[in-house]
Design a protein around this motif. Structure first.
Motif, mmCIF file in Angstrom:
data_model
loop_
_atom_site.group_PDB
_atom_site.id
_atom_site.type_symbol
_atom_site.label_atom_id
_atom_site.label_comp_id
_atom_site.label_asym_id
_atom_site.label_seq_id
_atom_site.Cartn_x
_atom_site.Cartn_y
_atom_site.Cartn_z
ATOM 1 N N GLU A 207 0.739 -1.131 0.051
ATOM 2 C CA GLU A 207 0.056 0.023 0.051
ATOM 3 C C GLU A 207 0.830 1.345 -0.048
ATOM 4 O O GLU A 207 0.601 2.174 -0.765
ATOM 5 C CB GLU A 207 -0.877 -0.141 1.165
ATOM 6 C CG GLU A 207 -2.004 -1.193 0.942
ATOM 7 C CD GLU A 207 -2.853 -1.212 2.319
ATOM 8 O OE1 GLU A 207 -3.992 -1.896 2.180
ATOM 9 O OE2 GLU A 207 -2.349 -0.850 3.319
ATOM 10 N N TYR B 254 -0.697 4.951 -0.737
ATOM 11 C CA TYR B 254 -1.640 4.967 0.327
ATOM 12 C C TYR B 254 -0.887 5.699 1.696
ATOM 13 O O TYR B 254 0.268 5.335 1.929
ATOM 14 C CB TYR B 254 -1.862 3.664 0.846
ATOM 15 C CG TYR B 254 -3.253 3.140 -0.061
ATOM 16 C CD1 TYR B 254 -4.608 3.601 0.128
ATOM 17 C CD2 TYR B 254 -2.977 2.671 -1.361
ATOM 18 C CE1 TYR B 254 -5.506 3.142 -0.863
ATOM 19 C CE2 TYR B 254 -3.791 2.187 -2.227
ATOM 20 C CZ TYR B 254 -5.020 2.513 -1.827
ATOM 21 O OH TYR B 254 -6.360 1.950 -2.848
ATOM 22 N N HIS C 173 -1.369 5.687 5.994
ATOM 23 C CA HIS C 173 -1.893 4.933 6.913
ATOM 24 C C HIS C 173 -2.318 5.865 8.276
ATOM 25 O O HIS C 173 -1.518 6.422 8.551
ATOM 26 C CB HIS C 173 -1.035 3.775 7.310
ATOM 27 C CG HIS C 173 -0.681 2.540 6.159
ATOM 28 N ND1 HIS C 173 0.413 2.721 5.228
ATOM 29 C CD2 HIS C 173 -1.532 1.726 5.608
ATOM 30 C CE1 HIS C 173 0.415 1.553 4.544
ATOM 31 N NE2 HIS C 173 -0.939 1.044 4.755
ATOM 32 N N HIS D 84 -12.854 7.112 8.509
ATOM 33 C CA HIS D 84 -11.909 7.727 7.545
ATOM 34 C C HIS D 84 -12.361 8.605 6.700
ATOM 35 O O HIS D 84 -11.618 9.643 6.252
ATOM 36 C CB HIS D 84 -11.536 6.622 6.368
ATOM 37 C CG HIS D 84 -10.675 5.501 7.030
ATOM 38 N ND1 HIS D 84 -9.989 4.293 6.176
ATOM 39 C CD2 HIS D 84 -10.291 5.084 7.891
ATOM 40 C CE1 HIS D 84 -9.193 3.715 6.743
ATOM 41 N NE2 HIS D 84 -9.474 4.017 8.001
ATOM 42 N N ARG E 164 -5.627 8.834 -0.535
ATOM 43 C CA ARG E 164 -5.570 7.145 -0.505
ATOM 44 C C ARG E 164 -5.609 7.006 1.054
ATOM 45 O O ARG E 164 -4.105 7.314 1.310
ATOM 46 C CB ARG E 164 -4.727 6.599 -1.455
ATOM 47 C CG ARG E 164 -5.020 6.874 -2.750
ATOM 48 C CD ARG E 164 -4.082 5.970 -3.740
ATOM 49 N NE ARG E 164 -4.166 6.340 -5.135
ATOM 50 C CZ ARG E 164 -3.190 7.121 -5.826
ATOM 51 N NH1 ARG E 164 -1.922 7.440 -4.965
ATOM 52 N NH2 ARG E 164 -3.342 7.490 -6.801
ATOM 53 N N ALA F 297 -5.567 4.220 4.337
ATOM 54 C CA ALA F 297 -5.664 2.776 4.743
ATOM 55 C C ALA F 297 -5.374 2.520 6.215
ATOM 56 O O ALA F 297 -4.637 3.217 6.707
ATOM 57 C CB ALA F 297 -4.589 2.023 3.830
ATOM 58 N N GLU F 298 -5.881 1.471 6.441
ATOM 59 C CA GLU F 298 -5.462 1.068 8.025
ATOM 60 C C GLU F 298 -5.996 -0.320 8.038
ATOM 61 O O GLU F 298 -6.716 -1.059 7.508
ATOM 62 C CB GLU F 298 -6.610 1.825 8.646
ATOM 63 C CG GLU F 298 -6.841 1.443 10.307
ATOM 64 C CD GLU F 298 -7.699 2.290 11.082
ATOM 65 O OE1 GLU F 298 -7.714 2.209 12.334
ATOM 66 O OE2 GLU F 298 -8.730 2.682 10.607
ATOM 67 N N GLY G 264 -9.367 0.196 3.216
ATOM 68 C CA GLY G 264 -8.846 1.465 2.562
ATOM 69 C C GLY G 264 -10.106 2.171 1.663
ATOM 70 O O GLY G 264 -11.225 1.611 1.609
#
Length: 415
Positions: A53, A58, A60, A108, A125, A127-128, A155
């Motif tokens: 990612e 991305y 995070h 998010h 972008r 993500a987690e 994400g």
């Protein structure tokens, strides 16, 4: 007469044999406890997807697994998804009720809107590896495949309408890359749309037509067959579901991509375009590798516990021939651990043969023996999983081979 086909164990049997996870009635059904071996595999998988990612652009984030009920009322989950959510918790504050989250997307959204956004910021972008909780009935939870507590490789992409096709295509490329590395094979790709005869969908018809058209265009431009399944969409938008088959031939969804025009409306998300006008972004939900629990269940059954070297919970077993070789084995193990190799010294409390068989039962990729000859020569006698032949190598050579196999995510080290 041909021999019978090998017996395929399910992930619960394998998880018990390899000490991957356990359950306890004091914790409750559907709430697995990850043991050290399982946590080691999970950590490697997490680092793998985080790395993919990051390379894909991305950022995070970390968000809490609990929020006010009103957040999920705003997102629509309380109306459309409440039957799968845990009951609210009263805090004692006036009217405040907290809910364990069943999804990560509302959190998010709040990350997106904490700052003013320009068209230059998009696509954004996020993500987690997000912890979530769903109220599965106790009669249907099973091992790791159906649980109440899970960690999703989640994400969300916030983008301009003109960027949707490119972002969805990039997500599908990310799925392809992860499947290629993990040896996963797609069994079916489905475009899940709404059933217009039902009233369980949020948003207006034009939002649905636009979102479905965007996904059809991306799938139509890619190689490979896909089918359309009306009625299987998320309540807020259509999705691409990517299925894999388990060892019994049963298909289940591992990856998903969803185009959402509804939640940006609900939360009044905005960005400023080139002309200075405020515009509404599109939200693309995606999960590349499902939850850690579902992925582990699938990989256990697919590999039957014979993980590739980089994923193996126990990578090296060091077997001193007798107690007089124990200190040398501990020194080798310490050196390997400093190099990031998961190594264990199996003391000489049992015969060497029984310890070799134990390593085979636990499907350890590398078994290394140290006796008088090896200690005197500064070497170890190494046997790789699946081989009957042993080879003597120096510690630096072994360490280099193991580090390379872990770094390059090889099936087995090259000695």
């Amino acid at each position: 007469m041909s021999p019978p086909p090998p017996v395929r164990q399910d992930h619960i049997q394998l998880g018990r044999q390899l000490d991957i996870f356990t359950t306890d009635p004091l914790v409750g059904a559907g709430l697995p406890l990850w043991l050290p071996a399982g946590a080691a595999v999970r950590y490697e998988l997490e680092q793998f997807i985080l790395e993919l990612e990051r390379r894909a652009g991305y950022e995070h984030v970390v968000t809490p697994a609990v929020a006010k009920q009103e957040l999920y009322a705003r997102s629509g989950h309380w109306e459309y998804y409440a039957q799968d959510m845990f009951p609210p918790m009263e805090t004692g504050e006036a009217g405040e009720r907290l809910v364990l989250r069943p999804v990560n997307c509302p959190h998010h959204i709040l990350v997106y809107r904490h700052a003013d956004r320009s068209y230059r910021d998009l696509p954004l972008r996020l993500a987690e590896l997000g912890d979530m909780y769903r109220m599965e009935r106790s009669g249907v939870v099973s091992g790791l495949s159906r649980v109440r507590a899970m960690t999703l490789n989640d994400g969300h992409v916030f983008c301009r309408p003109a960027q949707v096709g490119e972002e969805v295509a990039a997500i599908l490329d990310l799925v392809d890359a992860s499947y290629d590395r993990l040896g996963l094979v797609v069994s079916e790709v489905r475009l899940s749309t709404r059933d217009e005869a039902s009233d369980k969908w949020a948003g207006d018809s034009e939002q649905w037509r636009s979102s479905e058209a965007a996904l059809r265009a991306v799938l139509g431009a890619r190689d490979g067959a896909w089918t359309e399944t009306p009625g299987d969409a998320a309540f807020y938008g259509p999705k691409v579901d990517i299925d894999v088959a388990d060892v019994h031939g049963r298909a289940f969804t591992l990856s998903t991509v969803q185009v959402d025009l509804w939640m940006p409306d609900r939360f009044d998300l905005r960005y400023v375009d080139e002309e200075g006008a405020r515009q509404r972004p599109v939200m693309v939900h995606r999960s590349i590798l499902s939850t850690a629990e579902r992925l582990m269940a699938f990989l256990l059954e697919r590999t039957q516990g014979r993980f590739p070297y980089w994923l193996a919970p126990e990578q090296v077993h060091l077997l001193p021939v007798s107690d007089t070789h124990a200190q040398a084995a501990r020194e080798v193990a310490a050196s390997l651990r400093c190099a990031g190799v998961r190594s264990e010294v199996v003391p000489a409390s049992r015969s060497l043969g029984s310890r070799v068989r134990r390593a085979a039962d636990r499907m350890v990729p590398v078994t290394a023996v140290l006796g008088d000859r090896e200690v005197e020569a500064g070497q170890v006698s190494v046997r790789l999983r699946g081989s009957r032949d042993a080879v003597s190598v120096t510690l630096p050579a072994l360490q280099g081979a193991l580090e390379g196999a872990g770094r390059d995510r090889l099936q087995m080290p090259v000695l």
